[in-house]
Design an enzyme around this catalytic site. Sequence first.
Site, PDB file in Angstrom:
ATOM      1  N   GLU A 152       0.949  -0.898   0.374  1.00 28.87           N
ATOM      2  CA  GLU A 152       0.249   0.168   0.193  1.00 28.87           C
ATOM      3  C   GLU A 152       0.606   2.043   0.176  1.00 28.87           C
ATOM      4  OE1 GLU A 152      -3.571   0.726  -0.850  1.00 28.87           O
ATOM      5  OE2 GLU A 152      -3.429  -1.856  -0.144  1.00 28.87           O
ATOM      6  N   PRO A 153       0.367   2.632   0.137  1.00 30.10           N
ATOM      7  CA  PRO A 153       0.534   3.350  -0.515  1.00 30.10           C
ATOM      8  C   PRO A 153       1.343   4.027   1.397  1.00 30.10           C
ATOM      9  CG  PRO A 153      -0.869   3.579  -2.082  1.00 30.10           C
ATOM     10  CD  PRO A 153      -1.020   2.937  -1.160  1.00 30.10           C
ATOM     11  N   LYS A 182       8.081   2.326   1.645  1.00 27.14           N
ATOM     12  CA  LYS A 182       9.012   1.684  -0.227  1.00 27.14           C
ATOM     13  C   LYS A 182       9.877   2.287  -0.122  1.00 27.14           C
ATOM     14  CE  LYS A 182       5.062   1.379  -2.878  1.00 27.14           C
ATOM     15  NZ  LYS A 182       3.825   1.377  -1.792  1.00 27.14           N
ATOM     16  N   SER A 183       9.895   3.915  -0.430  1.00 23.17           N
ATOM     17  CA  SER A 183      10.447   5.002  -1.291  1.00 23.17           C
ATOM     18  C   SER A 183      12.200   4.446   0.050  1.00 23.17           C
ATOM     19  CB  SER A 183      10.368   6.186  -0.567  1.00 23.17           C
ATOM     20  OG  SER A 183       9.744   7.091  -0.039  1.00 23.17           O
ATOM     21  N   SER A 239     -22.027  -5.762   5.064  1.00 17.33           N
ATOM     22  CA  SER A 239     -22.397  -5.702   6.131  1.00 17.33           C
ATOM     23  C   SER A 239     -23.337  -5.610   7.065  1.00 17.33           C
ATOM     24  CB  SER A 239     -20.648  -4.826   6.335  1.00 17.33           C
ATOM     25  OG  SER A 239     -21.073  -3.448   6.828  1.00 17.33           O
ATOM     26  N   LYS A 256     -19.011   2.990  12.772  1.00 13.02           N
ATOM     27  CA  LYS A 256     -20.265   3.007  12.658  1.00 13.02           C
ATOM     28  C   LYS A 256     -20.197   3.195  13.395  1.00 13.02           C
ATOM     29  CE  LYS A 256     -19.707  -0.407   8.962  1.00 13.02           C
ATOM     30  NZ  LYS A 256     -20.167  -1.953   8.658  1.00 13.02           N
TER      31      LYS A 256
END
Length: 636
Positions: free
Chosen positions: A60-61, A65-66, A512, A555
């Site tokens: 995921e962003p 990673k960088s 859900s 919720k």
Amino acid sequence: MVNSNSNSSFKEKLDFRSYKSSKDIEVPERIIDQIIGQEEAVETVIKAAKQRRNVLLIGEPGIGKSMLAKGMAELLPPEELQDILVYPNIEDNNNPLIGAMPIGEGKKVVMNYKVKAKGQEEKKNMSMMIIIGAILVVGFVLQQYLAAIIAAGIVLLIVMQMKPKNTFMVPKLLVNNENNKTAPFVDATGAHAGALLGDVRHDPYQSGGLGTPAHERVEAGMIHRANKGVLYIDEIGTMQMKTQQELLTAMQEKKYSITGQSETSSGAMVRSQAVPCDFVLVASGNLQVLKGMHIALRSRIRGYGYEVFMKDSMPDTPENRDKLVQFVAQEVEKDGRIPHFNREAIAEIIREAKRRSGKKNALTLKLRDLGGLVRAAGDIANGEGVDSVTLAHVINAKKLARTLEQQIADRYIVQRKEYSVSKSDGSKVGMVNGLAIIGDRSGILLPIAAEAAPAQSKEEGKIIATGKLGEIALEAVQNVSALIKKNTGTNISNYDIHIQFLQSYEGVEGDSASVSIATAVISALENVPIDQSLALTGSLSVRGDVLPVGGVTGKIEAAADSGIKTVLIPKSNMDDVMIEERYKNKIKIIPVETLSDVLEHALIGNGKEGIVTKMKKISGIVPKEILSKPQKPLTH
């Protein structure tokens, strides 16, 4: 030499038990030691750096990673770096020559050439002045003034035309690593072919001696500047397939000639000798990016490197909470403009990391977003002129650091409340308050109405659902109808069951709402009212078990904001509840395991006991093995 134990040894130096603020936490110097919660990925990158292997990071962003790619560049030996020069080719001007030499030598070579060229230029200028002077002297002696001036002018023009050729022999410093203390890290994310692979500038002047020499128009690409270092490309699957193919060629050959990328440019005629580009490729992206990735390029990485699937969360343990303390200290140091956080403020950041994980007993590793919250809290503290970030600053920052999607969702929720059809008191047959998630994390009340009407078909009744339902939601409706037939003992073949998701303009996805649908349909069939001060969420198995769902915290908070007094959630989701302190006294949370538990709390009035008793009796004789495999929690 790469030390794989450096990260763990650094952690042992930190004292996370006695700190008063993030200022007391020492921030590691190396980037590889600053990476939080990705121990497996860090270990793989350390091995890859030691052996100069390529790496593909998938995840995921905002999970680091960088940072891993930058950390890998620090681990590569800087003594192998080279300066690269491009020389003119006397025999073929359009095929410049390439030379590589030790770091720092390139600039010296260019300076030596320039000194020699300057000396030649001075000699030529001196000779020109002597010749012109001699012509003028002879002309004046012979009293041929006009002829002498014309002759001097012609000589001057000839020398000026020859002048550019003198600069041909001065090479160009293509890649200069003189000031690099570590191996280069080049971020080529989104780079076009010319920037990535190198290019030759167009020269509009092709005649009259005014053109720029071919070797001076050669420009290094990112693959050449990353020589002996790391080339990082995020979302690599979005790169053009031809460019990926050329990148693969450069990886295999470890050298790549530079030519003009535009076919209509004069630079297309120029092609240099092969330029060294012995880089380590670190590519990254999410799972979807693999679809656009060149199959041979991925095969090259997989065969001569590593593929790493990075985590988006880590277990909620004391050790991992300590890592988040270090993370806060790092963010403060990196920003350099915000004050440090006290213990209470850091505790709230950790609490928010738990809320954002969306998983039981977990902490999020989407640290870029969490870092945004840290900076927002620091900005608020700065605005007040205080020297420490407190709990109140972090709480206020939660409103300030919302994503665009979150802001749009929250604004939509406010507008929808003005025209809400849901009720938070009394009772009603076939009407239930479901719960859903909109945007990133915002909860919303989802009213669901059910009506049982005589079937229009003579053979069997139908299940009719409206409200822009997605594929999973439609399947959930069908599963609920099968469950009702099996577990209530009521023959519904004589009925058309109408199910409406009210005010679901944005559509409904996920299952859900299965528990809410079943409750509304049973209420409509049996004509037993539902408590409107109650809201519920949960998925259903085919045997009536209430299964876990995602987003329970949002919720529950949405239910409390809407005036709901009680909310039913799957028992297996209880550890996921992380509501803010202000909601704890506003709403009662009841865990449920089966549909009969739901009906016992949701239904009121005459007929309730009979339905619950019948459900418990029928559910008790359903074989446990009927569920072939457990269902995964959904994120809706």
